[in-house]
Scaffold this active site. Structure first.
Site, PDB file in Angstrom:
ATOM      1  N   CYS A  16      -0.368   4.136   2.119  1.00 15.53           N
ATOM      2  CA  CYS A  16      -0.106   3.985   3.557  1.00 15.53           C
ATOM      3  C   CYS A  16       1.366   4.233   3.884  1.00 15.53           C
ATOM      4  O   CYS A  16       1.691   4.863   4.886  1.00 15.53           O
ATOM      5  CB  CYS A  16      -0.446   2.565   4.030  1.00 15.53           C
ATOM      6  SG  CYS A  16      -1.952   1.887   3.350  1.00 15.53           S
ATOM      7  N   ASP A  17       2.269   3.714   3.064  1.00 17.99           N
ATOM      8  CA  ASP A  17       3.672   3.635   3.483  1.00 17.99           C
ATOM      9  C   ASP A  17       4.643   4.455   2.640  1.00 17.99           C
ATOM     10  O   ASP A  17       5.832   4.536   2.971  1.00 17.99           O
ATOM     11  CB  ASP A  17       4.130   2.158   3.460  1.00 17.99           C
ATOM     12  CG  ASP A  17       3.299   1.318   4.433  1.00 17.99           C
ATOM     13  OD1 ASP A  17       2.946   1.851   5.494  1.00 17.99           O
ATOM     14  OD2 ASP A  17       3.010   0.153   4.136  1.00 17.99           O
TER      15      ASP A  17
ATOM     16  N   CYS B   9       0.836  -1.204   0.000  1.00 18.12           N
ATOM     17  CA  CYS B   9       0.000   0.000   0.000  1.00 18.12           C
ATOM     18  C   CYS B   9       0.871   1.254   0.000  1.00 18.12           C
ATOM     19  O   CYS B   9       1.383   1.669   1.042  1.00 18.12           O
ATOM     20  CB  CYS B   9      -0.921  -0.012   1.220  1.00 18.12           C
ATOM     21  SG  CYS B   9      -1.944   1.466   1.350  1.00 18.12           S
TER      22      CYS B   9
END
Ligand code: NDP
Length: 308
Positions: free
Chosen positions: A137-138, A134
């Site tokens: 997200c990261d 993701c």
């Protein structure tokens, strides 16, 4: 005669817990069947920095513990078990675990999805240490770093393009000599000077002990192997919704996601609602999952009120 529940929720990610919080606060005494390892995909992440209301970030497992606590506070009955079978052909609906049977007037499905991984050495061991599925997200953790993205579909193009906001270089590994992605997404990625595509290339192994230090790759046409020195590895080869037990019971799309009415969590069976990643191949965020969990609880409440 088994008790008939008003609301039964299957799944314990952000969608399931949010559905529980809302339906418990509406006095519907929900039962939540959490699965064998509660908490969903966020249990596999470390820092979550995009959950609103947590300005300093929160660890994925801590966030899920908070959501669980909030759901229990309003009287959700919590069961750590796997649903093995459902029958939505007549009211009340039937939901079975290995040794229990539940009857419920409504069912909210929040069983989520899982990222598909290549299954190569290092992928599991280095998850959260440079291995991710993701970018939203990261990506933030890869400022001025080099990363690889695996895949040739829209997800891979989108993730790679997003990662160029942070990373100094993004290498996309594509197993064929063409992309599956839509033309517009291909163009966006190819026009980006931070992105390089390695064609006919498979990742063989992720290197590094404490964190990702490189990826060993092989050209499947020439047989040539090389090690790419990178700090991050993003799998973007698709997701699989957890809908095995609903086959034949609910309408699913060609990828297995639960079909739902536009702008709604209603499935093709009245009284059965779907929320979170199990019905959302596009956004796949904790906060959007929580949003549809809330919608499902409100729609279940309205459905029950309309029956009375
Ligand atoms: P897709 O199934 O479309 O693409 C998967 C990609 O991964 C393909 O290039 C495939 O290669 C590759 N792949 C699969 N298995 C392997 C493997 N073992 N090794 C190497 N490569 C592999 O999945 P996506 O997640 O990209 O997209 C899913 C759906 O969501 C699509 O309908 C897409 O259009 C949509 N989507 C839309 C977006 C948008 O509009 N903004 C953003 C993201 C997704 P191959 O081609 O050789 O099979």
């Amino acid at each position: 005669m088994t008790d008939v529940h008003k609301v039964l929720i299957i799944g314990s990610g952000p969608a399931g817990y949010t559905a529980a919080i809302y339906s418990a606060r509406a006095d519907l005494a929900p039962t939540l069947i959490a699965g064998r390892e509660p908490g969903g995909q966020l249990m596999l992440t470390s820092d979550v920095e995009n959950w609103p209301g947590e300005p300093d970030g929160v660890l994925g497992p801590d966030l899920m513990e908070k959501l669980k606590k909030q759901a229990l506070r309003f009287g959700t009955e919590f069961l750590q078990d796997m649903v093995t079978e459902v029958d939505f052909s007549s009211q009340p609906f039937t939901v079975k675990t290995a040794d229990k049977e539940f009857k419920s007037e409504t069912v909210i499905i929040s069983t989520g999805a899982v990222a598909i991984w290549l299954g190569i050495p290092g992928e599991e061991r280095l998850q959260g240490k440079g291995v991710s599925a993701c970018a939203t997200c990261d990506g933030f953790f890869f400022r001025d770093k080099k990363v690889v993205v695996i895949g040739g579909g829209d997800s891979a193009m989108e993730e790679a393009t997003f990662l160029t906001k942070f990373a100094s270089e993004v290498i996309i590994l594509v197993r064929r000599d063409e992309l599956r992605a839509s033309k517009i997404m291909q163009k966006r990625a190819m026009d980006n000077e931070k992105i390089t595509i390695l064609w006919n290339t498979n990742a063989l192994e992720i290197l590094g002990e404490e964190k990702v230090e490189g990826v060993r790759v092989k050209n499947n046409k020439t047989g040539e192997e090389q090690t790419l020195e990178v700090d991050g590895y993003f799998a973007a080869i698709g997701h699989k919704p957890n809908t095995e037990i609903f086959k034949g019971q609910l309408e699913l799309d060609d990828k297995g996601y639960i079909k739902h009415a536009p702008d709604s969590t209603k499935t093709n069976i009245e009284g059965v609602f779907a929320s979170g990643d199990v019905m959302d191949p596009l956004y796949r965020q904790a906060v959007t999952a929580a949003g549809t969990g809330c919608m499902a609880a409100l729609e279940a409440e309205r459905y029950l009120a309309s029956k009375e």
